[in-house]
Design an enzyme around this catalytic site. Structure first.
Site, mmCIF file in Angstrom:
data_model
loop_
_atom_site.group_PDB
_atom_site.id
_atom_site.type_symbol
_atom_site.label_atom_id
_atom_site.label_comp_id
_atom_site.label_asym_id
_atom_site.label_seq_id
_atom_site.Cartn_x
_atom_site.Cartn_y
_atom_site.Cartn_z
ATOM 1 N N ARG A 165 0.835 -1.206 0.000
ATOM 2 C CA ARG A 165 0.000 0.000 0.000
ATOM 3 C C ARG A 165 0.871 1.257 0.000
ATOM 4 O O ARG A 165 2.100 1.162 0.015
ATOM 5 C CB ARG A 165 -0.958 0.089 1.206
ATOM 6 C CG ARG A 165 -0.636 -0.783 2.311
ATOM 7 C CD ARG A 165 -1.659 -0.915 3.372
ATOM 8 N NE ARG A 165 -0.978 -1.404 4.557
ATOM 9 C CZ ARG A 165 -0.717 -0.682 5.621
ATOM 10 N NH1 ARG A 165 -1.108 0.571 5.690
ATOM 11 N NH2 ARG A 165 -0.083 -1.215 6.645
ATOM 12 N N TYR B 97 10.197 7.262 16.292
ATOM 13 C CA TYR B 97 10.169 7.323 14.821
ATOM 14 C C TYR B 97 11.295 8.228 14.304
ATOM 15 O O TYR B 97 12.018 7.879 13.364
ATOM 16 C CB TYR B 97 8.802 7.843 14.389
ATOM 17 C CG TYR B 97 8.579 7.908 12.894
ATOM 18 C CD1 TYR B 97 8.329 6.743 12.159
ATOM 19 C CD2 TYR B 97 8.578 9.129 12.220
ATOM 20 C CE1 TYR B 97 8.097 6.802 10.786
ATOM 21 C CE2 TYR B 97 8.352 9.195 10.859
ATOM 22 C CZ TYR B 97 8.112 8.033 10.149
ATOM 23 O OH TYR B 97 7.883 8.105 8.783
HETATM 24 P P1 NAP Z 1 1.805 2.686 5.096
HETATM 25 O O1 NAP Z 1 0.739 3.176 4.191
HETATM 26 O O2 NAP Z 1 1.519 2.486 6.528
HETATM 27 O O3 NAP Z 1 2.396 1.324 4.469
HETATM 28 C C1 NAP Z 1 3.443 0.668 5.125
HETATM 29 C C2 NAP Z 1 3.914 -0.501 4.282
HETATM 30 O O4 NAP Z 1 4.983 -1.163 4.985
HETATM 31 C C3 NAP Z 1 2.840 -1.556 4.061
HETATM 32 O O5 NAP Z 1 3.052 -2.140 2.798
HETATM 33 C C4 NAP Z 1 3.130 -2.562 5.178
HETATM 34 O O6 NAP Z 1 2.679 -3.882 4.890
HETATM 35 C C5 NAP Z 1 4.647 -2.533 5.178
HETATM 36 N N1 NAP Z 1 5.219 -3.009 6.434
HETATM 37 C C6 NAP Z 1 5.023 -2.513 7.680
HETATM 38 N N2 NAP Z 1 5.743 -3.209 8.581
HETATM 39 C C7 NAP Z 1 6.396 -4.177 7.878
HETATM 40 C C8 NAP Z 1 7.288 -5.213 8.233
HETATM 41 N N3 NAP Z 1 7.686 -5.409 9.499
HETATM 42 N N4 NAP Z 1 7.753 -6.025 7.250
HETATM 43 C C9 NAP Z 1 7.397 -5.840 5.965
HETATM 44 N N5 NAP Z 1 6.566 -4.872 5.561
HETATM 45 C C10 NAP Z 1 6.063 -4.051 6.503
HETATM 46 O O7 NAP Z 1 3.087 3.672 5.049
HETATM 47 P P2 NAP Z 1 3.468 4.838 4.026
HETATM 48 O O8 NAP Z 1 2.845 6.103 4.497
HETATM 49 O O9 NAP Z 1 3.270 4.385 2.634
HETATM 50 O O10 NAP Z 1 5.024 4.990 4.352
HETATM 51 C C11 NAP Z 1 6.025 4.328 3.584
HETATM 52 C C12 NAP Z 1 7.393 4.788 4.080
HETATM 53 O O11 NAP Z 1 7.500 6.221 3.964
HETATM 54 C C13 NAP Z 1 7.642 4.486 5.566
HETATM 55 O O12 NAP Z 1 8.995 4.138 5.759
HETATM 56 C C14 NAP Z 1 7.323 5.795 6.247
HETATM 57 O O13 NAP Z 1 7.995 5.924 7.479
HETATM 58 C C15 NAP Z 1 7.829 6.791 5.215
HETATM 59 N N6 NAP Z 1 7.208 8.109 5.344
HETATM 60 C C16 NAP Z 1 5.870 8.286 5.188
HETATM 61 C C17 NAP Z 1 5.318 9.560 5.321
HETATM 62 C C18 NAP Z 1 3.845 9.836 5.157
HETATM 63 O O14 NAP Z 1 3.446 11.009 5.355
HETATM 64 N N7 NAP Z 1 3.029 8.875 4.806
HETATM 65 C C19 NAP Z 1 6.155 10.642 5.619
HETATM 66 C C20 NAP Z 1 7.511 10.427 5.789
HETATM 67 C C21 NAP Z 1 8.038 9.156 5.625
HETATM 68 P P3 NAP Z 1 1.185 -4.407 5.363
HETATM 69 O O15 NAP Z 1 0.220 -3.834 4.364
HETATM 70 O O16 NAP Z 1 1.289 -5.876 5.280
HETATM 71 O O17 NAP Z 1 0.987 -3.891 6.751
#
Ligand code: NAP
Length: 246
Positions: A15, A155
């Site tokens: 996702r 975090y």
């Molecule tokens: P998200 O929508 O919560 O998706 C997280 C993804 O990581 C999902 O595919 C989840 O799989 C997978 N995941 C979580 N724990 C895992 C594990 N232990 N092993 C394997 N896969 C795992 O997050 P996102 O917002 O797309 O964020 C993606 C990255 O960008 C992250 O590193 C986050 O810290 C960084 N980020 C995001 C934002 C933001 O505003 N969204 C801002 C700064 C940085 P499942 O579907 O199976 O749970």
């Protein structure tokens, strides 16, 4: 940009930002190996969307916090086309709380997934990429890892650690033709940020000079550039994809 005949491992592609990165890299011709923790069906949708671009793709349940799972993912990647040219460490979690309420478990879970998970994958990638004398690694950090944020001590520590690992890896392996950079997203609309109350989201959006919350595709476009041939002379950098926030 052309990634034809290359294989990319993108962690957490079921996702959000990870899915957008998988699809973008597939659209440029890369074969995609991704993983998830629980979202098997969602990961299958990502795989199908990648295959629509005529590339090979698969998704495995692999917890990035477990070294043996990460090593298995690289074995799968090697089976696909013989090597792995691109690694995107995207899988990440939050366990937010004010520090006095933050438990040992909250701290450890976030470090194990965000920091140790990236380390395991970088170590596995280094072995393959050194042999090939070519590689592109992009690690997902966050503007919170640069500037800090109340309620996110765990975090922020994990994402600051990712920047330290990125710059050290880049210095260690630059002579082997491997680049390593970090992308630091700001406020991006995904499940991770959807849990915030609407007023908080509106307040945060006001602090963004470009006047809108980011999309997963905004981040995927930056990642695609960094893993391309065109970014050959860029390494050890942190690119903020935040609409100018902070
Ligand atoms: P998200 O929508 O919560 O998706 C997280 C993804 O990581 C999902 O595919 C989840 O799989 C997978 N995941 C979580 N724990 C895992 C594990 N232990 N092993 C394997 N896969 C795992 O997050 P996102 O917002 O797309 O964020 C993606 C990255 O960008 C992250 O590193 C986050 O810290 C960084 N980020 C995001 C934002 C933001 O505003 N969204 C801002 C700064 C940085 P499942 O579907 O199976 O749970």
């Amino acid at each position: 940009m052309n990634l034809k005949d290359q294989t990319a491992i993108v962690t957490g592609g079921s996702r959000g930002i990870g899915r957008a990165i998988c699809i973008k890299l597939a659209s440029l011709g890369a074969n995609i190996v991704t993983c998830y923790a629980r979202g098997a069906e969602a990961a299958d949708e990502t795989v199908k969307a990648c295959e629509d671009y005529g590339v090979k793709s698969l998704a495995d349940q692999a917890y990035v916090s477990k070294a043996e799972d990460v090593d298995r993912l690289f074995e799968e990647g090697k089976k696909l086309t013989g090597s792995v040219e691109i690694l995107v460490n995207n899988a990440g979690i939050t366990r937010d709380n004010l520090i006095i309420r933050l438990t040992d478990e909250d701290f450890e879970q976030v470090m194990n997934t965000n920091l140790k998970g990236s380390f395991y994958a970088m170590r596995a990638a280094a072995k393959l990429m050194m042999r090939k004398r070519y590689g592109r690694i992009v690690n997902l950090s966050s503007i919170v890892g640069i500037y800090g944020n109340a309620g996110q001590v765990n975090y922020a520590a994990s994402k600051a650690g990712v920047i330290g690992m990125t710059r050290s890896f880049a210095r260690e392996l630059g002579s082997r033709g491997i680049t390593c950079n970090a992308v630091a997203p700001g406020f991006i609309r995904t499940d991770m940020t959807d849990i915030l109350p609407e007023e908080t989201k509106a307040e945060l959006a006001k602090q963004i000079p470009l006047g809108r919350i980011g999309t997963p595709e905004d981040v995927a476009n930056a990642v695609a550039f960094l893993v391309s041939e065109e970014a050959a002379y860029i390494t050890a950098q942190v690119i903020e994809v935040s609409g100018g926030m902070m």
